[in-house]
Design a protein around this motif. Sequence first.
Motif, PDB file in Angstrom:
ATOM      1  N   ALA A  48     -12.057   2.522  -5.412  1.00 25.04           N
ATOM      2  CA  ALA A  48     -11.338   2.304  -3.392  1.00 25.04           C
ATOM      3  C   ALA A  48      -9.835   1.899  -2.841  1.00 25.04           C
ATOM      4  O   ALA A  48      -9.365   2.794  -1.637  1.00 25.04           O
ATOM      5  N   LEU A  49     -10.478   1.194  -3.755  1.00 25.39           N
ATOM      6  CA  LEU A  49      -8.908   0.136  -3.041  1.00 25.39           C
ATOM      7  C   LEU A  49      -7.367   0.858  -3.453  1.00 25.39           C
ATOM      8  O   LEU A  49      -6.545   1.025  -3.135  1.00 25.39           O
ATOM      9  N   THR A  50      -7.365   1.105  -4.957  1.00 20.68           N
ATOM     10  CA  THR A  50      -6.140   1.825  -5.318  1.00 20.68           C
ATOM     11  C   THR A  50      -6.342   3.568  -4.438  1.00 20.68           C
ATOM     12  O   THR A  50      -5.184   3.600  -4.350  1.00 20.68           O
ATOM     13  N   GLU A  51      -7.257   4.124  -3.653  1.00 14.97           N
ATOM     14  CA  GLU A  51      -6.986   4.889  -2.854  1.00 14.97           C
ATOM     15  C   GLU A  51      -6.129   4.476  -2.039  1.00 14.97           C
ATOM     16  O   GLU A  51      -5.687   5.680  -0.840  1.00 14.97           O
ATOM     17  N   GLU A  52      -7.100   3.640  -1.067  1.00 17.41           N
ATOM     18  CA  GLU A  52      -5.842   3.157  -0.054  1.00 17.41           C
ATOM     19  C   GLU A  52      -4.401   3.058  -0.680  1.00 17.41           C
ATOM     20  O   GLU A  52      -3.846   3.148   0.534  1.00 17.41           O
ATOM     21  N   GLN A  53      -3.843   2.094  -1.856  1.00 18.82           N
ATOM     22  CA  GLN A  53      -2.722   2.002  -1.910  1.00 18.82           C
ATOM     23  C   GLN A  53      -2.750   3.225  -1.766  1.00 18.82           C
ATOM     24  O   GLN A  53      -0.715   3.745  -0.922  1.00 18.82           O
ATOM     25  N   VAL A  54      -2.608   4.438  -2.422  1.00 17.63           N
ATOM     26  CA  VAL A  54      -2.198   5.649  -2.632  1.00 17.63           C
ATOM     27  C   VAL A  54      -1.544   6.539  -0.890  1.00 17.63           C
ATOM     28  O   VAL A  54      -0.856   6.867  -0.395  1.00 17.63           O
ATOM     29  N   ALA A  55      -2.671   6.022   0.424  1.00 13.03           N
ATOM     30  CA  ALA A  55      -2.801   6.441   1.026  1.00 13.03           C
ATOM     31  C   ALA A  55      -1.448   5.891   1.971  1.00 13.03           C
ATOM     32  O   ALA A  55      -0.964   6.620   3.257  1.00 13.03           O
ATOM     33  N   ARG A  56      -1.280   4.635   2.260  1.00 11.20           N
ATOM     34  CA  ARG A  56      -0.401   3.753   2.476  1.00 11.20           C
ATOM     35  C   ARG A  56       0.768   4.352   2.175  1.00 11.20           C
ATOM     36  O   ARG A  56       1.539   4.405   2.596  1.00 11.20           O
ATOM     37  N   VAL A  57       1.111   4.284   0.809  1.00 12.41           N
ATOM     38  CA  VAL A  57       2.411   4.768   0.323  1.00 12.41           C
ATOM     39  C   VAL A  57       3.043   6.001   0.716  1.00 12.41           C
ATOM     40  O   VAL A  57       3.969   6.608   1.771  1.00 12.41           O
ATOM     41  N   ARG A  58       2.037   7.147   0.953  1.00  9.89           N
ATOM     42  CA  ARG A  58       1.733   8.459   0.944  1.00  9.89           C
ATOM     43  C   ARG A  58       2.494   8.721   3.151  1.00  9.89           C
ATOM     44  O   ARG A  58       3.416   8.999   3.694  1.00  9.89           O
ATOM     45  N   ASP A  59       1.623   7.317   3.910  1.00  9.62           N
ATOM     46  CA  ASP A  59       1.965   7.710   5.043  1.00  9.62           C
ATOM     47  C   ASP A  59       3.516   6.733   4.962  1.00  9.62           C
ATOM     48  O   ASP A  59       4.297   7.755   6.301  1.00  9.62           O
ATOM     49  N   ARG A  60       3.820   6.319   4.416  1.00  6.48           N
ATOM     50  CA  ARG A  60       4.706   5.497   4.789  1.00  6.48           C
ATOM     51  C   ARG A  60       5.636   6.527   4.533  1.00  6.48           C
ATOM     52  O   ARG A  60       6.944   6.229   5.065  1.00  6.48           O
ATOM     53  N   TYR A  62       6.252   9.236   4.675  1.00  5.04           N
ATOM     54  CA  TYR A  62       5.674  10.117   5.567  1.00  5.04           C
ATOM     55  C   TYR A  62       6.535   9.827   6.817  1.00  5.04           C
ATOM     56  O   TYR A  62       7.363  10.816   7.191  1.00  5.04           O
ATOM     57  N   LEU A  63       6.240   9.386   6.880  1.00  5.56           N
ATOM     58  CA  LEU A  63       6.699   7.968   8.574  1.00  5.56           C
ATOM     59  C   LEU A  63       8.448   8.258   8.375  1.00  5.56           C
ATOM     60  O   LEU A  63       9.360   8.290   9.312  1.00  5.56           O
ATOM     61  N   ASP A  64       9.095   7.902   6.660  1.00  5.71           N
ATOM     62  CA  ASP A  64      10.277   7.476   6.665  1.00  5.71           C
ATOM     63  C   ASP A  64      10.838   9.313   7.208  1.00  5.71           C
ATOM     64  O   ASP A  64      12.380   8.876   7.110  1.00  5.71           O
ATOM     65  N   MET A  65      10.281  10.058   6.510  1.00  2.96           N
ATOM     66  CA  MET A  65      10.826  11.559   6.574  1.00  2.96           C
ATOM     67  C   MET A  65      10.582  11.956   7.272  1.00  2.96           C
ATOM     68  O   MET A  65      11.215  13.622   7.817  1.00  2.96           O
ATOM     69  N   ASP A  66      10.278  11.204   8.487  1.00  4.52           N
ATOM     70  CA  ASP A  66       9.634  12.364  10.744  1.00  4.52           C
ATOM     71  C   ASP A  66      11.220  12.541  10.210  1.00  4.52           C
ATOM     72  O   ASP A  66      12.260  11.854  10.455  1.00  4.52           O
ATOM     73  N   PRO A  67      10.650  14.255  10.545  1.00  3.04           N
ATOM     74  CA  PRO A  67      12.566  14.845  11.495  1.00  3.04           C
ATOM     75  C   PRO A  67      13.415  13.699  12.129  1.00  3.04           C
ATOM     76  O   PRO A  67      13.965  14.702  12.847  1.00  3.04           O
ATOM     77  N   LYS A  78      15.361   2.233  -0.929  1.00  5.25           N
ATOM     78  CA  LYS A  78      13.684   2.754  -0.888  1.00  5.25           C
ATOM     79  C   LYS A  78      12.724   4.068  -1.257  1.00  5.25           C
ATOM     80  O   LYS A  78      11.762   3.577  -1.365  1.00  5.25           O
ATOM     81  N   LEU A  79      13.352   5.389  -0.592  1.00  3.54           N
ATOM     82  CA  LEU A  79      12.215   5.591  -1.114  1.00  3.54           C
ATOM     83  C   LEU A  79      11.855   6.028  -2.668  1.00  3.54           C
ATOM     84  O   LEU A  79      10.979   6.570  -3.439  1.00  3.54           O
ATOM     85  N   ARG A  80      12.624   5.256  -3.664  1.00  2.41           N
ATOM     86  CA  ARG A  80      12.888   5.394  -4.876  1.00  2.41           C
ATOM     87  C   ARG A  80      11.761   4.738  -5.441  1.00  2.41           C
ATOM     88  O   ARG A  80      10.718   4.981  -6.185  1.00  2.41           O
ATOM     89  N   VAL A  81      11.519   3.550  -4.708  1.00  3.04           N
ATOM     90  CA  VAL A  81      10.702   2.593  -4.754  1.00  3.04           C
ATOM     91  C   VAL A  81       9.532   2.966  -4.424  1.00  3.04           C
ATOM     92  O   VAL A  81       8.096   2.883  -5.531  1.00  3.04           O
ATOM     93  N   ASP A  82       8.940   4.139  -3.163  1.00  5.15           N
ATOM     94  CA  ASP A  82       7.717   4.127  -2.489  1.00  5.15           C
ATOM     95  C   ASP A  82       7.582   5.462  -4.099  1.00  5.15           C
ATOM     96  O   ASP A  82       6.351   5.422  -4.153  1.00  5.15           O
TER      97      ASP A  82
END
Length: 147
Positions: A48-60, A62-67, A78-82
Amino acid sequence: MSRTKASTMDGELQKVFGKPVSVLHEVAVAHDVSPALARALELRAFLALTEEQVARVRDRVYLDMDPHRDMDDLSADKLRVDAQWLEAALDARAGYRATLAELLRTMPPPGQRPRPVRTTQLQATATLPAVAAPIPPRSGAARAPRP
């Protein structure tokens, strides 16, 4: 650990143990539980903790790539680190899911206590003939060096 966060294996745990995960946590705290249930709940919390981390990075990402976002704010570093973070979190998630699935597959049925294993020690008995046959003079002997 993460008792309140959902995980993708909660349904499987409920199917195997016959109770929702929240009830399993209550049972685990209140009673002497099987090692399999304790391990399953621990792995589930890590998952559950790991899936929360996956979701946080995915969301971050997604926000960074907002059109509608300014292109000057984009950062390849930053994207490479993510991407590295996401890869590590996804690997951990896959490992926890596989380990939990294997535990659920191989554990004894709920409510069954492990039975003590009884072993018997076998004894080999052999009898030799009273008179052994004579050994031929050169059998197995090394050859003498020639002069």
